[in-house]
Scaffold this active site. Structure first.
Site, mmCIF file in Angstrom:
data_model
loop_
_atom_site.group_PDB
_atom_site.id
_atom_site.type_symbol
_atom_site.label_atom_id
_atom_site.label_comp_id
_atom_site.label_asym_id
_atom_site.label_seq_id
_atom_site.Cartn_x
_atom_site.Cartn_y
_atom_site.Cartn_z
ATOM 1 N N LYS A 165 60.126 7.656 38.840
ATOM 2 C CA LYS A 165 60.966 6.472 38.741
ATOM 3 C C LYS A 165 60.887 5.703 40.057
ATOM 4 C CE LYS A 165 65.291 5.306 36.426
ATOM 5 N NZ LYS A 165 66.545 5.815 35.860
ATOM 6 N N GLU A 198 77.324 10.785 23.730
ATOM 7 C CA GLU A 198 78.727 10.366 23.654
ATOM 8 C C GLU A 198 79.511 11.127 22.588
ATOM 9 O OE1 GLU A 198 76.344 7.206 25.576
ATOM 10 O OE2 GLU A 198 76.126 8.298 23.680
ATOM 11 N N ARG A 236 79.604 4.996 19.695
ATOM 12 C CA ARG A 236 78.816 6.072 19.100
ATOM 13 C C ARG A 236 79.678 7.304 18.823
ATOM 14 N NH1 ARG A 236 73.249 6.252 22.422
ATOM 15 N NH2 ARG A 236 72.380 6.416 20.344
#
Length: 622
Positions: free
Chosen positions: A284, A369, A397
């Site tokens: 990243k 979630e 969600r």
């Protein structure tokens, strides 16, 4: 080779490039991304990490015929460049500009709108099923990160594909580990073996000739399968066995910054007629030292100095997120029952200090979630006092879990709902426009909306005194907060100014707009009252008593969709009274990207435009 990315005719020009030209292109793309994102803000680190992977994908596959689905989609900037949109990058994340996520209405190369995580594999499964039913021929590729793979929906999709045996290529973009040369070599060898003509021919021969035979054939096939599994389990590592058991042919780990190696494995996957997963290892922030050192900071960042990496946005005040985190930590130090739960958003939701000081009572469950909510419910059932910090858009969600596992059992969980309302540049997928409506439908739920930092602090104190679920929703950004002031809150709505001909009921962020409108109306000689709607549920209607006989018009202000929010609830409660209610909220549509000031102007929600509307209504009634 062009030095200016905008001069290319992508994706056609990429198809003609040599390996050396593609490697030089990767440097040009990184320079372009750093330059553009430093001015507009956006998701930088994740895009720097997938430059070579995206080049290889567009070299081997042909969009829009072949379908590439980018999970979450914040890493799709390189894809946008390679599909002809580099010239539009000055408009990135701006009103009417280039989106920070894939958008079908922006380009035919964006085959599926994304913005939330863990959805790409399921979408790919559906596209592949439609392709197979229609007898069409094209590839379906899902690109998903290791973080998104923590979401349960990703495994539901993998299970479906593995069971159906439909041809889907899943690329796992793993930036959470390094490559082991030995393991990489073994996996590469195994990949070569699997795709060799001899191996595939034997596999097909055994399947077609021996599996259908009785007794001897079935026994031999089973024996060969056991032999293959023994080899597989003894050689494979890095989770490959898991994917194989789900029905995928596994390649990897593959160096995600080696274009040649990536193209090689993509060609092999393309030639197979079965589900494939390619495990790539990327870094990243690759190629920009500041992002490599601080990938979290540069995951989503505002405008910055590309040389130093320093933010160009000068912060004023303190964020709601930090206030929440600091207050909860202070309370948790005094109360051993308090635990904190988040879904891959520890620092972003303000819980970084909590995690540092109370690591055994801090739980980051990953991008999951649904699990976060029920996990908290389990702890609450056993006497703990959880606070669950999740962005409004992502908490959607967990709707079923909040309804069934929390509210039905009336468990004392505090939901710290961050980024409620309009979030600006991230647009439709990240706006938290619907929480008041979906939370209001839940029995036993209390909903609080602080107007500033001090009220948020008081609401957190109040929430932990209740033995039932509480949701505190607050916006993105900074707010007024004086740590020397001790505020109290009793769950009631608060009349700030005596009711007049007009009465304004405002909640949360929009309360400050209510104050401005009161002043604008007073300047026009119109006496207006003001109510701070701090509690949306259970709705305290007491401040309405002052309106009877003196108020002709009530207006409601909320940073929420017009459907199901404050305005509709108040309208229902005062129906039958001799008063007219005008609701000011976001319209019943998905609100696009743009900064907050631009959007409220676009939708006529500025204090000036609202005041003008009120005056017109009063004149009409007169």
């Amino acid at each position: 080779m062009n030095s200016n990315i905008t001069e290319y005719n992508f994706p056609e020009d990429l198809k003609k490039m040599s390996l050396e030209e593609m490697e030089l292109l990767s440097y040009s793309i990184r320079e372009f991304l750093i330059d553009k994102v430093s001015k507009s803000g956006g998701h930088l680190a994740s895009n720097l990490g997938v430059v070579e992977l995206t080049i290889a994908l567009h070299k081997i596959f042909n969009t829009p015929t072949d379908k590439i689905i980018w999970d979450v989609g914040h890493q799709a900037y390189v894809h946008k460049i390679l599909t002809g949109r580099a010239k539009d990058f000055d408009t990135l994340r701006k009103l009417n500009g280039l989106s920070g996520f894939p958008k079908q209405n922006e380009s035919p190369h964006d085959c599926f709108d994304t913005g939330h995580s863990s959805v790409s594999i399921s979408a790919a499964a559906g596209m592949a099923a439609a392709r197979d039913i229609k007898g069409e021929k094209y590839e379906v590729i899902a690109v998903i990160g290791d973080g998104s793979l923590t979401g349960g929906m990703a495994y539901e999709g993998l299970n479906n594909i593995g069971d159906s045996k439909s041809k889907v290529i899943v690329i796992l973009n793993d930036n959470g580990m390094s490559i082991s040369p030995n393991t990489g070599g073994i996996s590469k060898h195994l990949g070569n073996l699997r795709t060799s003509k001899g191996y595939l021919g034997i596999k097909k021969f055994i399947k077609s000739h021996f599996s259908s035979k009785q007794n001897f054939g079935g026994t031999l096939a089973a024996g060969l399968a056991d032999f293959k599994n023994d080899i597989k389990y003894s050689i494979m590592d890095h989770g490959g066995v898991l994917f194989e058991e789900l029905g995928f042919t596994y390649f990897g780990p593959v160096d995600g910054h080696n274009i040649s190696e990536l193209m090689d494995v993509l060609v092999k996957a393309k030639h197979l007629d079965e589900p494939v997963i390619i495990h790539t290892i990327t870094k990243k922030g690759k190629g920009y030292i500041n992002a490599e050192k601080h990938p979290g900071k540069f995951h989503g960042i505002g405008p910055f100095d590309p040389t130093t990496g320093a933010s160009l946005e000068k912060s004023q005040g303190i964020s709601y997120s930090k206030i929440m985190g600091d207050v909860v930590l202070k309370k948790a130090l005094d109360d051993p029952r308090i635990v904190a739960v988040t879904a891959a958003m520890g620092e972003a939701t303000g819980l970084g200090s909590f995690a540092k000081h109370l690591p055994s009572r801090f739980f980051d469950v990953g991008i999951a979630e649904e699990h976060a909510v029920t996990f908290a419910a389990g702890m609450a059932k056993e006497g703990m006092r959880p606070i669950v910090a999740i962005y409004s858009s992502f908490l959607q969600r967990g709707y079923d879990q909040m309804m069934h596992d929390v509210c039905m059992q009336n468990l004392p969980i505090v939901f710290a709902i961050d980024r409620a309302g309009c979030v600006g540049a991230d647009g439709e997928t990240h706006n938290g426009m619907f929480d008041l409506s979906y939370l209001s439908s839940m029995p036993n739920m209390t909903i609080l909306t602080p107007k500033d930092g001090n009220q948020l602090e008081a609401m957190i104190d109040y929430a932990f005194t209740l033995d039932s679920p509480v949701a505190i929703r607050y916006p993105r950004g900074n707010t007024d907060y004086d740590k020397n002031i001790t505020s109290t809150f009793d769950g009631k709505n608060i009349r700030i100014k005596t009711a007049g001909k007009v009465d304004i009921w405002a909640c949360g962020k929009m309360f400050s707009y209510g104050e401005q409108i009161v002043n604008l109306l007073n300047n026009k000689g119109i006496n207006a009252g003001l109510v701070d709607v701090a509690t949306v549920k259970p709705f305290d209607i007491t401040p309405f008593d002052e309106c009877k006989g003196r108020t002709d018009l009530i207006l409601t202000l909320e940073d929420h969709s017009i459907n199901g929010g404050l305005g509709q609830q108040l309208s229902a409660l005062v129906s039958g009274e001799n008063v007219h209610v005008i609701k000011f909220a976001w319209p019943d549509e998905f609100i696009p990207q743009g900064n907050f000031d631009q959007l409220i102007d676009k939708y006529n929600l500025t204090p000036e435009k609202i005041t003008e509307r009120i005056c017109e209504e009063l004149e009409r009634k007169a």
